[in-house]
Design a protein around this motif. Structure first.
Motif, PDB file in Angstrom:
ATOM      1  N   ILE A  95      -3.742   3.719  -1.431  1.00  0.00           N
ATOM      2  CA  ILE A  95      -3.904   3.042  -2.716  1.00  0.00           C
ATOM      3  C   ILE A  95      -3.049   1.779  -2.726  1.00  0.00           C
ATOM      4  O   ILE A  95      -2.027   1.709  -2.058  1.00  0.00           O
ATOM      5  CB  ILE A  95      -3.530   3.955  -3.911  1.00  0.00           C
ATOM      6  CG1 ILE A  95      -2.054   4.344  -3.866  1.00  0.00           C
ATOM      7  CG2 ILE A  95      -4.420   5.189  -3.949  1.00  0.00           C
ATOM      8  CD1 ILE A  95      -1.569   4.997  -5.143  1.00  0.00           C
TER       9      ILE A  95
ATOM     10  N   ILE B 289      -6.139   7.734 -10.875  1.00  0.00           N
ATOM     11  CA  ILE B 289      -7.151   7.618  -9.828  1.00  0.00           C
ATOM     12  C   ILE B 289      -7.779   8.992  -9.678  1.00  0.00           C
ATOM     13  O   ILE B 289      -7.075   9.995  -9.527  1.00  0.00           O
ATOM     14  CB  ILE B 289      -6.526   7.158  -8.502  1.00  0.00           C
ATOM     15  CG1 ILE B 289      -5.833   5.805  -8.690  1.00  0.00           C
ATOM     16  CG2 ILE B 289      -7.589   7.080  -7.412  1.00  0.00           C
ATOM     17  CD1 ILE B 289      -4.935   5.406  -7.540  1.00  0.00           C
TER      18      ILE B 289
ATOM     19  N   GLU C 296      -5.318   9.409   1.338  1.00  0.00           N
ATOM     20  CA  GLU C 296      -5.872   8.260   0.639  1.00  0.00           C
ATOM     21  C   GLU C 296      -4.861   7.124   0.616  1.00  0.00           C
ATOM     22  O   GLU C 296      -3.655   7.356   0.470  1.00  0.00           O
ATOM     23  CB  GLU C 296      -6.258   8.621  -0.797  1.00  0.00           C
ATOM     24  CG  GLU C 296      -7.378   9.635  -0.892  1.00  0.00           C
ATOM     25  CD  GLU C 296      -8.722   9.113  -0.423  1.00  0.00           C
ATOM     26  OE1 GLU C 296      -8.998   7.900  -0.584  1.00  0.00           O
ATOM     27  OE2 GLU C 296      -9.509   9.912   0.122  1.00  0.00           O
TER      28      GLU C 296
ATOM     29  N   GLU D 106       0.820  -1.197   0.000  1.00  0.00           N
ATOM     30  CA  GLU D 106       0.000   0.000   0.000  1.00  0.00           C
ATOM     31  C   GLU D 106       0.863   1.261   0.000  1.00  0.00           C
ATOM     32  O   GLU D 106       1.924   1.287   0.609  1.00  0.00           O
ATOM     33  CB  GLU D 106      -0.863  -0.042   1.262  1.00  0.00           C
ATOM     34  CG  GLU D 106      -1.838   1.062   1.409  1.00  0.00           C
ATOM     35  CD  GLU D 106      -2.684   0.861   2.656  1.00  0.00           C
ATOM     36  OE1 GLU D 106      -2.185   1.142   3.770  1.00  0.00           O
ATOM     37  OE2 GLU D 106      -3.838   0.424   2.509  1.00  0.00           O
TER      38      GLU D 106
END
Length: 169
Positions: free
Chosen positions: A124, A98, A122, A56
Motif C-alpha cells: 500500500i 482498505i 499486499e 510504500e
C-alpha cells in the motif's frame, strides 16, 4: 400443593433456559504473523516499525478460518490512544480503510473461491500529503479485520510509526 403448583409453573422456564443449544457455531477466524514493513527496508535509530510518508508499506499476515470472506485494513492516528482526526496548521493525521474481498472478480481469490487459509501480502502507498498538508508524524494504528462467510470477525492491531523526514542511505 402450593409447592407442587410452583414447580409445575417453574418447570417450563427451567427447561427453556437449560436446553442444550445444538446450533453449529463456527470458530472465529484467526490472524497470525501480522506485520507491517517498509517497501525499501530502511533501518533507522528508532525501535519498532517505521514507515516513511510518501513511500510504500508491505502488509503481511497469515489468515485462517471457515470460508474467508473479507479483510479490512483500518489505518488511523493513534498516538496516546487519541483517535483524533483534527489537525493543526502544519500537518494532518491520515486515516484510510482498505478492503480486500475473497471470491469476487479482482479479489484476493477467483470468483466463488472462499479459502480456509490465505497468506495476505499486499503493498500500500503511504501518502506524504493529505488535503494539501503533510501527514502528521507519529504512531498510527494498523488494525486488520478478518471476516468469514458466517459473519464471524477477528482483528489484530499493530502500532506503526510514520515519519516524513528521511535521508536515503
Amino acid at each position: 400443593m402450593k409447592n407442587n403448583l410452583f414447580y409445575i409453573i417453574l418447570l417450563p422456564f427451567i427447561m427453556l433456559f437449560s436446553c442444550n443449544n445444538d446450533e453449529d457455531i463456527s470458530p472465529k477466524p484467526q490472524i497470525s504473523n501480522f506485520s507491517v514493513s517498509d517497501g525499501h527496508h530502511h533501518h533507522g535509530a528508532h525501535e519498532g516499525t517505521i514507515i516513511i510518508a510518501g513511500e510504500e508499506a508491505i502488509i503481511d499476515a497469515d489468515l485462517e478460518g471457515n470460508k474467508l470472506s473479507t479483510v479490512k485494513l483500518d489505518i488511523h492516528w493513534g498516538e496516546g490512544h487519541e483517535h483524533s482526526i483534527t489537525h493543526d496548521e502544519d500537518s494532518i493525521p491520515w486515516a484510510t480503510n482498505i478492503i480486500w474481498q475473497f471470491g469476487v472478480n479482482d479479489g484476493l481469490t477467483p470468483e466463488g473461491v472462499y479459502p480456509n487459509n490465505h497468506q495476505l501480502h499486499e503493498h500500500i502507498d503511504i501518502p506524504s500529503m493529505v488535503e494539501g498538508l503533510p501527514i502528521k508524524e507519529g504512531n498510527y494504528h494498523f488494525l486488520l479485520h478478518l471476516w468469514d462467510q458466517d459473519g464471524n470477525e477477528t482483528q489484530s492491531v499493530l502500532n506503526v510509526e510514520i515519519i516524513s523526514n528521511h535521508e536515503h542511505e
